[in-house]
Scaffold this active site. Structure first.
Site, PDB file in Angstrom:
ATOM      1  N   HIS A 258      -9.555 -40.209 -23.701  1.00  0.00           N
ATOM      2  CA  HIS A 258     -10.194 -39.404 -22.655  1.00  0.00           C
ATOM      3  C   HIS A 258      -9.127 -38.771 -21.792  1.00  0.00           C
ATOM      4  CE1 HIS A 258     -12.806 -38.326 -19.257  1.00  0.00           C
ATOM      5  NE2 HIS A 258     -13.798 -38.408 -20.135  1.00  0.00           N
ATOM      6  N   GLU A 315     -18.779 -41.020 -25.582  1.00  0.00           N
ATOM      7  CA  GLU A 315     -19.463 -40.496 -26.768  1.00  0.00           C
ATOM      8  C   GLU A 315     -19.757 -41.591 -27.792  1.00  0.00           C
ATOM      9  OE1 GLU A 315     -20.390 -37.642 -26.344  1.00  0.00           O
ATOM     10  OE2 GLU A 315     -18.868 -36.309 -25.535  1.00  0.00           O
TER      11      GLU A 315
HETATM   12  C1  LIG Z   1     -10.577 -36.863 -25.757  1.00  0.00           C
HETATM   13  C2  LIG Z   1      -9.230 -36.296 -26.157  1.00  0.00           C
HETATM   14  C3  LIG Z   1      -9.377 -34.807 -26.491  1.00  0.00           C
HETATM   15  C4  LIG Z   1      -8.252 -36.492 -25.000  1.00  0.00           C
HETATM   16  O1  LIG Z   1      -7.099 -35.937 -25.388  1.00  0.00           O
HETATM   17  P1  LIG Z   1      -5.773 -35.940 -24.558  1.00  0.00           P
HETATM   18  O2  LIG Z   1      -5.933 -36.441 -23.188  1.00  0.00           O
HETATM   19  O3  LIG Z   1      -5.249 -34.576 -24.717  1.00  0.00           O
HETATM   20  O4  LIG Z   1      -4.942 -36.985 -25.327  1.00  0.00           O
HETATM   21  P2  LIG Z   1      -3.508 -36.674 -25.826  1.00  0.00           P
HETATM   22  O5  LIG Z   1      -3.506 -35.442 -26.639  1.00  0.00           O
HETATM   23  O6  LIG Z   1      -2.624 -36.752 -24.645  1.00  0.00           O
HETATM   24  O7  LIG Z   1      -3.251 -37.866 -26.789  1.00  0.00           O
HETATM   25  C5  LIG Z   1      -2.131 -38.644 -26.708  1.00  0.00           C
HETATM   26  C6  LIG Z   1      -1.758 -39.136 -28.087  1.00  0.00           C
HETATM   27  O8  LIG Z   1      -2.796 -40.004 -28.574  1.00  0.00           O
HETATM   28  C7  LIG Z   1      -3.329 -39.516 -29.785  1.00  0.00           C
HETATM   29  N1  LIG Z   1      -4.784 -39.625 -29.725  1.00  0.00           N
HETATM   30  C8  LIG Z   1      -5.590 -39.205 -28.722  1.00  0.00           C
HETATM   31  N2  LIG Z   1      -6.861 -39.478 -29.002  1.00  0.00           N
HETATM   32  C9  LIG Z   1      -6.858 -40.094 -30.205  1.00  0.00           C
HETATM   33  C10 LIG Z   1      -7.875 -40.611 -31.024  1.00  0.00           C
HETATM   34  N3  LIG Z   1      -9.153 -40.532 -30.655  1.00  0.00           N
HETATM   35  N4  LIG Z   1      -7.534 -41.155 -32.207  1.00  0.00           N
HETATM   36  C11 LIG Z   1      -6.251 -41.234 -32.574  1.00  0.00           C
HETATM   37  N5  LIG Z   1      -5.234 -40.765 -31.840  1.00  0.00           N
HETATM   38  C12 LIG Z   1      -5.529 -40.196 -30.677  1.00  0.00           C
HETATM   39  C13 LIG Z   1      -2.929 -38.069 -29.851  1.00  0.00           C
HETATM   40  O9  LIG Z   1      -2.808 -37.638 -31.204  1.00  0.00           O
HETATM   41  C14 LIG Z   1      -1.617 -38.050 -29.129  1.00  0.00           C
HETATM   42  O10 LIG Z   1      -0.612 -38.454 -30.014  1.00  0.00           O
HETATM   43  P3  LIG Z   1       0.802 -37.681 -30.051  1.00  0.00           P
HETATM   44  O11 LIG Z   1       1.343 -37.816 -28.664  1.00  0.00           O
HETATM   45  O12 LIG Z   1       1.560 -38.408 -31.105  1.00  0.00           O
HETATM   46  O13 LIG Z   1       0.470 -36.272 -30.415  1.00  0.00           O
HETATM   47  C15 LIG Z   1      -8.675 -37.047 -27.397  1.00  0.00           C
HETATM   48  O14 LIG Z   1      -8.484 -38.395 -27.075  1.00  0.00           O
HETATM   49  C16 LIG Z   1      -9.548 -36.898 -28.629  1.00  0.00           C
HETATM   50  O15 LIG Z   1      -9.423 -35.916 -29.355  1.00  0.00           O
HETATM   51  N6  LIG Z   1     -10.468 -37.885 -28.907  1.00  0.00           N
HETATM   52  C17 LIG Z   1     -11.343 -37.823 -30.048  1.00  0.00           C
HETATM   53  C18 LIG Z   1     -12.519 -36.902 -29.800  1.00  0.00           C
HETATM   54  C19 LIG Z   1     -13.512 -37.435 -28.793  1.00  0.00           C
HETATM   55  O16 LIG Z   1     -13.923 -38.574 -28.852  1.00  0.00           O
HETATM   56  N7  LIG Z   1     -13.897 -36.582 -27.842  1.00  0.00           N
HETATM   57  C20 LIG Z   1     -14.880 -36.926 -26.821  1.00  0.00           C
HETATM   58  C21 LIG Z   1     -14.270 -36.954 -25.480  1.00  0.00           C
HETATM   59  S1  LIG Z   1     -15.416 -37.549 -24.258  1.00  0.00           S
END
Ligand SMILES: CC(C)(COP(=O)(O)OP(=O)(O)OC[C@H]1O[C@@H](n2cnc3c(N)ncnc32)[C@H](O)[C@@H]1OP(=O)(O)O)[C@@H](O)C(=O)NCCC(=O)NCCS
Length: 378
Positions: A258, A315
């Protein structure tokens, strides 16, 4: 002040752009407070009408006030013919449910035009379940079902969807969900609603715009993919192997991570308890495999990304709960809108109470000093 200043934050990240009494989020501690109530205290007990009254009036209603708001919402659930026609056209053209909701919100003023922001707020919240249910029935080649003036908002949503009066257990499940997602700070759709009303536009327009913002997959779109994932894991019978394979392939696990929360999303806790109660008794197999998967996934995510704190988001259990209640996958985001409309309208009213038009600046990165060239010199 010029448009070349440097205090630029992409996506307004971390920028405080207003004040609100509606909700407070602490991403480090994993806390969400709705108008003073911890989300688990409120979401699992209140009716949706009570939560809505709380957001509008900053206190819980008396029984008479609760009944009055219930009746007002119920009367306002009836869609004008033009709105129903737009919902039907959207479903028949293969559009998605959020397009149908946006069209219905956009046409809801036709037999309403009140001009009073509070009446518009109730109207905007009221029409969304009717539009979502009608969309689904048209999609399935069935006629829509008219609202029932005697039911609570959440119960009537399910009845308009399925044609059957839902049991109290099912109503509790959906009400807990709607309450849990009703408000969440200045998220993109809520901020959109506030921006629109800050021009002294009307509350129905602000909800119409907010629906457009929620439609995007970065905001409203993950529970469908979570359910696909849970079904695939359930079928594989090997959660650990399944997760390792996905993470090794560089894929993200749906329902984890998140932008704001660095620990388990407090709404995940509320919805997991709601789902547990919902599945208790008859068929708890799907719920049990979801919780087993959650625990395996949390451990492996910790191992896979030790420097990031990735945990369960809202979610994940939304998908589990919706699947049990019988909300069709195509209505997951629309059902989110049915709940969040409470927050959108409360924010619009709060913005109007102490309004200042939202007007940030941009840093200009285009060209200067161009001259208009005739056709033969371009
Ligand atoms: C929600 C979300 C977009 C937040 O993203 P964010 O704050 O930008 O997180 P980051 O991009 O900083 O992630 C940090 C690291 O963790 C990893 N990561 C983040 N969410 C992950 C997940 N659900 N599964 C595996 N790895 C994950 C990223 O690949 C990143 O790795 P890297 O630094 O090697 O590239 C992301 O966690 C995600 O895509 N989750 C899955 C989709 C989802 O459930 N969305 C609903 C949100 S309510």
């Amino acid at each position: 002040v010029t448009d070349t200043d440097d205090d630029y934050r992409p996506g307004l990240e971390g920028v405080v752009t207003g004040e609100t009494r509606l909700s407070r989020i602490d991403g480090e501690a994993g806390e969400l407070v709705i108008a003073g109530f911890p989300v688990d205290e409120l979401a699992t007990r209140a009716t949706f009408e009570e939560t809505l009254f709380l957001l509008y009036e900053d206190r819980l209603p008396t029984p008479e006030e609760r009944e009055s708001l219930r009746a007002d919402l119920a009367a306002n659930r009836v869609l004008p013919e033009e709105a129903l026609a737009a919902v039907r056209a959207t479903a028949e053209a293969g559009g998605d449910a959020m397009d149908a909701l946006r069209a219905a919100a956009g046409a809801a003023h036709i037999d309403h035009d009140d001009g009073d922001p509070e009446a518009d707020a109730v109207r905007a919240v009221a029409v969304l379940p009717t539009a979502a249910a009608a969309y689904w029935r048209y999609h399935e080649g069935q006629d829509p079902i008219a609202p029932d003036p005697d039911l609570r908002h959440a119960a009537d949503y399910l009845r308009m969807l399925t044609g059957e009066a839902p049991t109290e257990r099912v109503v509790r499940g959906i009400e807990t969900y709607l309450n849990a997602v009703v408000d969440h700070g200045f998220n993109a759709s809520t901020f959109t609603a506030r921006v629109i009303v800050s021009t002294e536009s009307d509350v129905l327009s602000s909800v119409t715009g907010a629906i457009g913002a929620l439609k995007g997959p970065l905001h409203g779109g993950a529970p469908g993919p979570v359910l696909d994932m849970l079904e695939a894991v359930h079928d594989s019978g090997d959660p650990e192997g399944w997760v390792r394979e996905r993470l090794d392939a560089g894929e993200r696990l749906m329902g984890f991570g998140h932008r704001v929360y660095r620990v388990r999303d407090p709404r995940a806790a509320v919805l997991s308890t709601a789902a547990e109660q919902f599945y208790k008794g008859d068929d708890s197999g799907f719920f049990d495999s979801a919780t087993e998967f959650e625990s395996v996934a949390r451990d492996l995510l910790r191992e896979h990304k030790p420097d990031h704190r990735l945990d369960t988001n809202v979610e994940f259990y939304t998908a589990v709960l919706h699947a049990g209640i019988g909300i069709p996958r195509a209505l997951f985001t629309a059902t989110f809108a049915v709940g969040r409309a409470g927050g959108w309208t409360a924010h619009a009213l709060e913005q109007l109470e102490n309004n200042r038009i939202v007007r940030p600046r941009a840093r200009y990165i285009g060209c200067e000093d161009r001259r208009y060239a005739p056709d033969d010199e371009r």
